[in-house]
Design a protein around this motif. Structure first.
Motif, PDB file in Angstrom:
ATOM      1  N   PHE A  35      -0.830  25.526 -39.880  1.00 26.32           N
ATOM      2  CA  PHE A  35      -1.064  25.044 -41.253  1.00 26.32           C
ATOM      3  C   PHE A  35      -1.953  25.945 -42.211  1.00 26.32           C
ATOM      4  CE2 PHE A  35      -0.414  21.022 -38.791  1.00 26.32           C
ATOM      5  CZ  PHE A  35       0.211  20.319 -39.724  1.00 26.32           C
ATOM      6  N   VAL A  82      29.206  22.570 -36.350  1.00 24.91           N
ATOM      7  CA  VAL A  82      28.082  22.101 -35.764  1.00 24.91           C
ATOM      8  C   VAL A  82      28.118  22.410 -34.306  1.00 24.91           C
ATOM      9  CG1 VAL A  82      29.363  19.718 -35.100  1.00 24.91           C
ATOM     10  CG2 VAL A  82      26.804  19.860 -35.373  1.00 24.91           C
ATOM     11  N   ILE A 100      24.574  24.246 -32.800  1.00 23.46           N
ATOM     12  CA  ILE A 100      23.735  23.551 -31.693  1.00 23.46           C
ATOM     13  C   ILE A 100      23.569  24.453 -30.399  1.00 23.46           C
ATOM     14  CG2 ILE A 100      23.524  21.246 -32.479  1.00 23.46           C
ATOM     15  CD1 ILE A 100      25.296  20.484 -30.481  1.00 23.46           C
ATOM     16  N   ILE A 119       6.369  18.278 -28.857  1.00 26.32           N
ATOM     17  CA  ILE A 119       6.494  18.817 -30.141  1.00 26.32           C
ATOM     18  C   ILE A 119       7.811  18.560 -30.583  1.00 26.32           C
ATOM     19  CG2 ILE A 119       7.501  20.897 -29.396  1.00 26.32           C
ATOM     20  CD1 ILE A 119       5.605  22.507 -30.862  1.00 26.32           C
ATOM     21  N   VAL A 153      15.522  13.352 -22.885  1.00 25.80           N
ATOM     22  CA  VAL A 153      15.851  14.645 -22.370  1.00 25.80           C
ATOM     23  C   VAL A 153      14.809  15.556 -21.650  1.00 25.80           C
ATOM     24  CG1 VAL A 153      17.408  16.762 -22.811  1.00 25.80           C
ATOM     25  CG2 VAL A 153      17.955  14.493 -23.659  1.00 25.80           C
ATOM     26  N   VAL A 180       7.623  21.818 -23.726  1.00 26.00           N
ATOM     27  CA  VAL A 180       7.677  22.223 -25.127  1.00 26.00           C
ATOM     28  C   VAL A 180       9.041  22.833 -25.447  1.00 26.00           C
ATOM     29  CG1 VAL A 180       6.527  24.054 -26.541  1.00 26.00           C
ATOM     30  CG2 VAL A 180       4.995  22.562 -25.128  1.00 26.00           C
ATOM     31  N   ILE A 181       9.487  23.842 -24.727  1.00 29.92           N
ATOM     32  CA  ILE A 181      10.685  24.585 -25.037  1.00 29.92           C
ATOM     33  C   ILE A 181      11.683  23.564 -25.257  1.00 29.92           C
ATOM     34  CG2 ILE A 181      10.834  25.233 -22.744  1.00 29.92           C
ATOM     35  CD1 ILE A 181      12.378  27.457 -23.380  1.00 29.92           C
ATOM     36  N   VAL A 182      11.929  22.739 -24.293  1.00 29.41           N
ATOM     37  CA  VAL A 182      13.160  21.738 -24.482  1.00 29.41           C
ATOM     38  C   VAL A 182      13.024  20.963 -25.710  1.00 29.41           C
ATOM     39  CG1 VAL A 182      14.561  19.717 -23.414  1.00 29.41           C
ATOM     40  CG2 VAL A 182      13.520  21.732 -22.022  1.00 29.41           C
ATOM     41  N   ILE A 189      11.589  21.524 -28.775  1.00 26.91           N
ATOM     42  CA  ILE A 189      11.746  22.366 -29.616  1.00 26.91           C
ATOM     43  C   ILE A 189      13.546  22.701 -30.015  1.00 26.91           C
ATOM     44  CG2 ILE A 189      11.576  24.753 -30.665  1.00 26.91           C
ATOM     45  CD1 ILE A 189       8.965  24.966 -29.215  1.00 26.91           C
ATOM     46  N   MET A 190      14.173  22.779 -28.744  1.00 22.05           N
ATOM     47  CA  MET A 190      15.345  22.975 -28.868  1.00 22.05           C
ATOM     48  C   MET A 190      15.933  21.747 -29.136  1.00 22.05           C
ATOM     49  SD  MET A 190      16.118  25.915 -27.670  1.00 22.05           S
ATOM     50  CE  MET A 190      14.720  26.857 -27.830  1.00 22.05           C
ATOM     51  N   MET A 191      15.511  20.405 -28.723  1.00 23.14           N
ATOM     52  CA  MET A 191      15.892  19.122 -29.177  1.00 23.14           C
ATOM     53  C   MET A 191      15.927  18.874 -30.724  1.00 23.14           C
ATOM     54  SD  MET A 191      17.739  17.960 -26.594  1.00 23.14           S
ATOM     55  CE  MET A 191      17.644  16.127 -26.821  1.00 23.14           C
ATOM     56  N   TYR A 239      16.278  21.084 -33.163  1.00 24.32           N
ATOM     57  CA  TYR A 239      17.363  21.860 -33.845  1.00 24.32           C
ATOM     58  C   TYR A 239      18.578  21.181 -33.636  1.00 24.32           C
ATOM     59  CZ  TYR A 239      14.278  25.698 -34.846  1.00 24.32           C
ATOM     60  OH  TYR A 239      13.093  26.585 -35.501  1.00 24.32           O
ATOM     61  N   ILE A 240      18.674  20.559 -32.283  1.00 21.17           N
ATOM     62  CA  ILE A 240      19.925  20.105 -32.207  1.00 21.17           C
ATOM     63  C   ILE A 240      20.182  18.558 -32.988  1.00 21.17           C
ATOM     64  CG2 ILE A 240      21.404  18.941 -30.217  1.00 21.17           C
ATOM     65  CD1 ILE A 240      20.064  20.381 -28.185  1.00 21.17           C
ATOM     66  N   TYR A 276      20.862  19.610 -36.741  1.00 18.07           N
ATOM     67  CA  TYR A 276      22.229  19.954 -37.009  1.00 18.07           C
ATOM     68  C   TYR A 276      23.362  18.662 -36.809  1.00 18.07           C
ATOM     69  CZ  TYR A 276      20.480  24.672 -37.683  1.00 18.07           C
ATOM     70  OH  TYR A 276      20.045  25.738 -37.834  1.00 18.07           O
ATOM     71  N   THR A 277      23.296  18.042 -35.478  1.00 19.22           N
ATOM     72  CA  THR A 277      23.827  16.937 -35.122  1.00 19.22           C
ATOM     73  C   THR A 277      23.751  15.959 -36.337  1.00 19.22           C
ATOM     74  OG1 THR A 277      23.274  17.531 -32.931  1.00 19.22           O
ATOM     75  CG2 THR A 277      24.627  15.443 -33.452  1.00 19.22           C
ATOM     76  N   ALA A 299      25.872  16.729 -39.188  1.00 16.81           N
ATOM     77  CA  ALA A 299      27.205  16.873 -39.027  1.00 16.81           C
ATOM     78  C   ALA A 299      27.704  15.252 -39.044  1.00 16.81           C
ATOM     79  CB  ALA A 299      27.589  17.590 -37.577  1.00 16.81           C
ATOM     80  N   PHE A 313       5.753  17.247 -37.214  1.00 15.88           N
ATOM     81  CA  PHE A 313       4.757  18.582 -36.955  1.00 15.88           C
ATOM     82  C   PHE A 313       3.349  17.829 -37.553  1.00 15.88           C
ATOM     83  CE2 PHE A 313       8.679  21.117 -37.169  1.00 15.88           C
ATOM     84  CZ  PHE A 313       8.581  21.492 -35.554  1.00 15.88           C
ATOM     85  N   ASP A 314       3.443  17.265 -38.815  1.00 15.93           N
ATOM     86  CA  ASP A 314       2.248  16.648 -39.040  1.00 15.93           C
ATOM     87  C   ASP A 314       1.632  15.770 -38.277  1.00 15.93           C
ATOM     88  OD1 ASP A 314       2.420  18.423 -41.242  1.00 15.93           O
ATOM     89  OD2 ASP A 314       3.286  17.006 -42.630  1.00 15.93           O
TER      90      ASP A 314
END
Lengths: 341, 346
Positions: free
Chosen positions: A129, A305, A309, B80, B125, B138-140, B142-144, B146-147, B150-151, B154, B274-275
């Motif tokens: 932030f 898409v 992804i 996250i 997931v 955390v990593i999963v 973050i990936m979710m 983005y998924i 985009y999903t 679409a 995030f907030d």
């Protein structure tokens, strides 16, 4: 379109997208190996991008006029310096300033999480932030608008001397940005530092078992400060390279999630410099697929898409399937308090 | 010595005050008048009914995303991925709201439920992978995120609409909008606020008043001890992530059914999730704390939009928020000062 043509368009793009992630993920390795969680990589990239763009915009003019001065009115004994193209050094100067400022900026995280024993996740979130707040505040203050102008002296691709002439491989690997090569070389350098030097051993030991390190006379706080500040330097470098190769200006959306991707690359790479580089290259590769897909016959008819992804889905599958579990450094996230067990 | 409960209240308050003072100092350094700056902020948040309404509109999803993050934190998990769960919840709610035609008594609850289910699935997931394969959540997450981004884009483009950039408005029977609140305040104020409060209450109730909640907290404190006591740690991890995701999904429903009434294609994240991390941290990961944290956060964010009227860039508020979080994080040092000053007073 042959397979080689395809590779020649994908591989440079993959390395191009991966470079900022590699830098930043390496920074994360330093910090987390010393036992300090760094969710703030995103903020460090923001700071790096901001400083790089601002110093590039500010210095491009003066450095250019230095060239003119050397060409025309420099005293004779200095004229040999005219060979140096100071104007073209602008982006390099900009990233060096970005590295320094970001390292100093990361002190905030170091002070909070090492000296003040703050929750490191919280402190990292605050860093994100703070970076965005400070940089956008200053952009507004200095430029009177929400974003900066485009830089006129970004990095350009350049053929690497001799190597780019190698048939087939040359155009694939050696016609990109200088910064990308630096990223890959640095990954090996960081690997060497962390695994082959006394400093690296100490850094890892304070992240695994700070009490034992302390008993052996290692200054735990000092090592952790160094770890965090190195992550600041590398994160700043990553942000700066992103700004000067991809974004070209700075706004609230310049860095949006790249820092988190770098964090993911670091965890994916099991807190190992080369692993982090591999993961970052993989993200870059996947990203380049969605960018160049329209030119590849096999991928042309796949809806966008799925390609967008794909990197994220593949990462999850890879983590769940065959990469296996990764263990963080043991003492990660816990402040070291002398005398406590 | 002070009781820890006392600290839990005093430290956030001191942090907020310190953050605001730091903001004032920054304004002074850059030649602005901090009093008129903060006055503009206050007027921008509560100056008249319209601003008050908009502030509450902003606070509503923050409460739920804060609750989502806090709930997972209490079980020792870092969600996250609230950002992505908000997205899918938003989409699911709008989808149900657009596609179905039902009486309100069914339609509205169904839309909100769809959001909760979608968010819960999205949370499942990372929870499942964490429990089953020990993959870092955390990593999963973050990936979710983005998924989800985009999903959802679409699906909006090619499933719900025909290449449009936003969906139609949801049916009136699925809308949280209220005519008299709108007429009263001229803002987008909607009934979602009540749902957010119910959500916060649910979090408190589940964690503090049910056996399952006790287990979840126990797993958060010490996994080994919980296992030894006969609790199924893995199942609790999954459950916690699903519940957390469900809260986040409902936060998305507030946007879809209340504030906007539609969902549009997004080029980036909304930052509600995030907030929410900041909100939860500010509130000490409690339900009531999240509500208060969301109020503070929403007030600052909405009020900031009015700060340029006093010449101050609105980004100042982001600096203030960041500093407040830092001070909350550094509670050790504040505690130290408090205890020292108390000792000297004796």
């Amino acid at each position: 379109m042959g397979i080689i043509d395809i590779l020649q368009s994908i591989i440079p793009a993959a390395i191009f997208f991966a470079a900022p992630l590699i830098f930043t993920a390496l920074g994360g390795v330093f910090s987390e190996r010393s036992g300090v969680v760094n969710i703030g990589l995103e903020g460090l990239m923001v700071m790096g991008a901001f400083v790089a763009i601002v110093s590039n915009l500010t210095l491009a003019g003066p450095l250019q006029s230095l060239d003119v001065w050397f060409d025309q009115s420099a005293p004779g004994f200095l004229s040999w310096l005219g060979i140096i193209q100071f104007g073209n050094l602008t982006p390099w100067v900009a990233i060096i300033i970005a590295i320094i400022i970001s390292a100093i900026f990361s002190l905030v995280h170091a002070v909070a999480s090492v000296s003040f024993r703050a929750d490191q996740v919280v402190s990292g979130v605050a860093l994100n932030f703070l970076a965005l707040g400070v940089s956008l505040f200053l952009v507004n203050q200095w430029y009177g608008k929400g974003q900066t102008d485009m830089v006129e002296k970004p990095f350009y691709t350049a053929d690497l001397w001799l190597l780019s002439d190698i048939p087939v491989i040359g155009p694939m690997f050696f016609t990109g940005y200088r910064t990308s090569y630096i990223a890959i070389l640095l990954a090996f350098l960081v690997w060497f530092i962390i695994y082959k030097t006394p400093f690296g051993l100490r850094l890892r030991s304070v992240g695994e078992h700070p009490m034992a390190s302390d008993t052996n006379g290692i200054n735990v706080s000092r090592m952790r400060y160094i770890g965090v500040m190195l992550s600041g330097a590398f994160g700043g470098l990553g942000g700066a390279v992103y700004a000067l190769t991809i974004a070209m200006n700075f706004s609230h959306a310049t860095i949006s999630g790249q820092g988190f991707m770098a964090l993911a690359a670091m965890i994916f790479g099991k807190w190992h410099p080369l692993g982090a580089m591999g993961a970052a290259l993989f993200f870059g590769f996947a990203q380049s697929l969605s960018v160049v897909s329209s030119t590849i016959p096999l991928l042309q008819n796949v809806p966008q898409v799925y390609l967008l992804i794909a990197p994220y889905v593949l990462t999850i599958l890879a983590l769940a399937g065959f990469i296996g579990r990764a263990d963080a450094p043991k003492a990660i996230g816990t402040p070291y308090i002398k005398g406590s067990r | 010595m002070f009781a820890s409960r006392f600290y839990n209240i005093v430290i956030p308050v001191i942090s907020v005050i310190l953050g605001l003072i730091a903001g004032a100092i920054i304004m002074l350094l850059f030649g602005y008048n901090p009093i008129s700056g903060y006055a503009a902020l206050w007027n921008g948040a509560f100056g008249d009914l319209y601003f008050t309404g908009e502030t509450i509109v902003k606070v509503t999803p923050y409460i739920l995303s804060g609750v989502a993050v806090a709930f997972a934190f209490r079980t020792g998990l870092f969600n996250i991925g609230v950002e992505g769960q908000v997205f899918v919840g938003w989409l699911a709610a709008v989808w149900v709201g657009v596609a179905l035609d039902l009486p309100m008594i069914l339609h509205l609850p169904l839309a909100i439920l769809a959001a909760a289910v979608a968010g819960g699935l999205w949370g499942f997931v990372p929870g499942f992978l964490k429990a089953k394969f020990r993959v870092h959540e955390v990593i999963v997450s973050i990936m979710m995120n983005y998924i989800a981004l985009y999903t959802c884009n679409a699906i909006i483009r090619s499933v719900i609409t025909d290449n449009e950039d936003k969906t139609e408005n949801v049916a009136e029977s699925a809308s949280l909008a209220s005519e008299w609140l709108t007429q009263l305040t001229f803002s987008r104020l909607h009934y979602g606020f009540l749902i957010a409060l119910i959500g916060a209450f649910l979090m408190w109730f589940i964690l503090e008043k049910t056996t399952k909640g006790y287990e979840l907290r126990s797993v958060g404190f010490n996994q080994n001890a919980s296992k030894y006591a006969g609790m199924n740690v893995d199942r609790n991890i999954v459950l916690s992530f699903v519940i957390s995701g469900a809260f986040a999904g409902v936060a998305g429903a507030m946007q879809g059914l209340g504030t906007f009434q539609f969902m549009s294609v997004n080029s980036g994240f909304t930052n509600i999730g995030f907030d929410g991390i900041a909100v939860a941290l500010l509130g000490g990961n409690t339900a009531l704390g999240s509500v208060l944290g969301a109020f503070l956060f929403g007030t600052l964010k909405v009020g900031a939009l009015n700060m340029p009227s006093a010449g101050v860039p609105k980004e100042l508020v982001d600096i203030v928020v960041a500093l407040i979080i830092f001070f909350v994080a550094s509670s050790y040092i504040i505690r130290w000062f408090l205890q020292r000053s108390k000792k000297e007073g004796k």
